[in-house]
Design a protein around this motif. Structure first.
Motif, PDB file in Angstrom:
ATOM      1  N   THR A  51       1.042  -1.144  -0.212  1.00  0.00           N
ATOM      2  CA  THR A  51      -0.006  -0.099   0.019  1.00  0.00           C
ATOM      3  C   THR A  51       0.860   1.418   0.121  1.00  0.00           C
ATOM      4  O   THR A  51       0.626   2.061  -0.711  1.00  0.00           O
ATOM      5  N   ALA A  52       2.036   1.212   0.876  1.00  0.00           N
ATOM      6  CA  ALA A  52       2.773   2.407   0.608  1.00  0.00           C
ATOM      7  C   ALA A  52       3.592   2.414  -0.677  1.00  0.00           C
ATOM      8  O   ALA A  52       3.957   3.508  -1.077  1.00  0.00           O
ATOM      9  N   GLN A  53       3.948   1.442  -1.324  1.00  0.00           N
ATOM     10  CA  GLN A  53       4.656   1.342  -2.563  1.00  0.00           C
ATOM     11  C   GLN A  53       3.963   0.479  -3.547  1.00  0.00           C
ATOM     12  O   GLN A  53       4.305  -0.825  -3.719  1.00  0.00           O
ATOM     13  N   PRO A  54       2.922   0.900  -4.061  1.00  0.00           N
ATOM     14  CA  PRO A  54       2.022   0.110  -4.954  1.00  0.00           C
ATOM     15  C   PRO A  54       2.541  -0.038  -6.266  1.00  0.00           C
ATOM     16  O   PRO A  54       3.745   0.368  -6.547  1.00  0.00           O
ATOM     17  N   MET A  55       2.084  -0.809  -6.991  1.00  0.00           N
ATOM     18  CA  MET A  55       2.444  -1.251  -8.295  1.00  0.00           C
ATOM     19  C   MET A  55       2.743  -0.216  -9.266  1.00  0.00           C
ATOM     20  O   MET A  55       2.160   0.877  -9.119  1.00  0.00           O
ATOM     21  N   GLY A  56       4.051  -0.159  -9.687  1.00  0.00           N
ATOM     22  CA  GLY A  56       4.547   0.857 -10.594  1.00  0.00           C
ATOM     23  C   GLY A  56       5.363   1.746  -9.898  1.00  0.00           C
ATOM     24  O   GLY A  56       6.109   2.606 -10.361  1.00  0.00           O
ATOM     25  N   ILE A  57       5.580   1.643  -8.757  1.00  0.00           N
ATOM     26  CA  ILE A  57       6.577   2.463  -7.823  1.00  0.00           C
ATOM     27  C   ILE A  57       7.826   1.741  -8.077  1.00  0.00           C
ATOM     28  O   ILE A  57       7.925   0.666  -7.685  1.00  0.00           O
TER      29      ILE A  57
END
Length: 133
Positions: free
Chosen positions: A103-109
């Motif tokens: 949640t802090a680093q979602p897909m694409g990050i």
């Protein structure tokens, strides 16, 4: 739990090529940030290459730029490492690794340091690559 299985390693002459594969479990493989690392005797685990969830951006260690290419096929749950112009110093056990979104680093990050092993959550068992001179 994510399971990663590498294959494609072997013995090759200097100047030759190998293509490594990493097959991953999980329905959400397309969301994984993937990387390749290698481990040679007496050395620390070394970053080789990494790739974003959709293959839109790649990262490569200076030692392999121009020789190795990372790619992925999300439909096959597989990431590849094409290795050309192999050198004896490329001899190592090669591992694939996955970083799952949060949640802090979602897909694409993109991880701040994709070259750091601690960024990754799951690892394969490794495949041996030996390059003879």
């Amino acid at each position: 739990q994510v399971q990663l299985v590498e294959s494609g390693g072997g013995l090759v002459q200097a100047g030759g090529s190998l293509r490594l594969s990493c097959a991953a479990s999980g329905r959400t493989f397309s969301s994984y940030f993937m990387g390749w690392f290698r481990l040679a005797p007496g050395k620390a685990r070394e970053f080789v290459a990494a790739i974003t969830w959709n293959g839109g951006r790649t990262f490569n260690a200076d030692s392999v730029k121009g020789r190795f290419t990372i790619s992925r096929d999300n439909a096959k749950n597989t990431v590849y490492l094409q290795m050309n112009s192999l050198k004896p110093e490329d001899t190592a056990v090669y591992f694939c690794a996955a970083k799952l979104p949060t949640t802090a680093q979602p897909m694409g990050i993109i991880p701040n340091r994709p070259d750091r092993p601690v960024e990754y959550n799951y690892w394969g068992q490794g495949t041996q690559v030996t390059v003879s001179s």
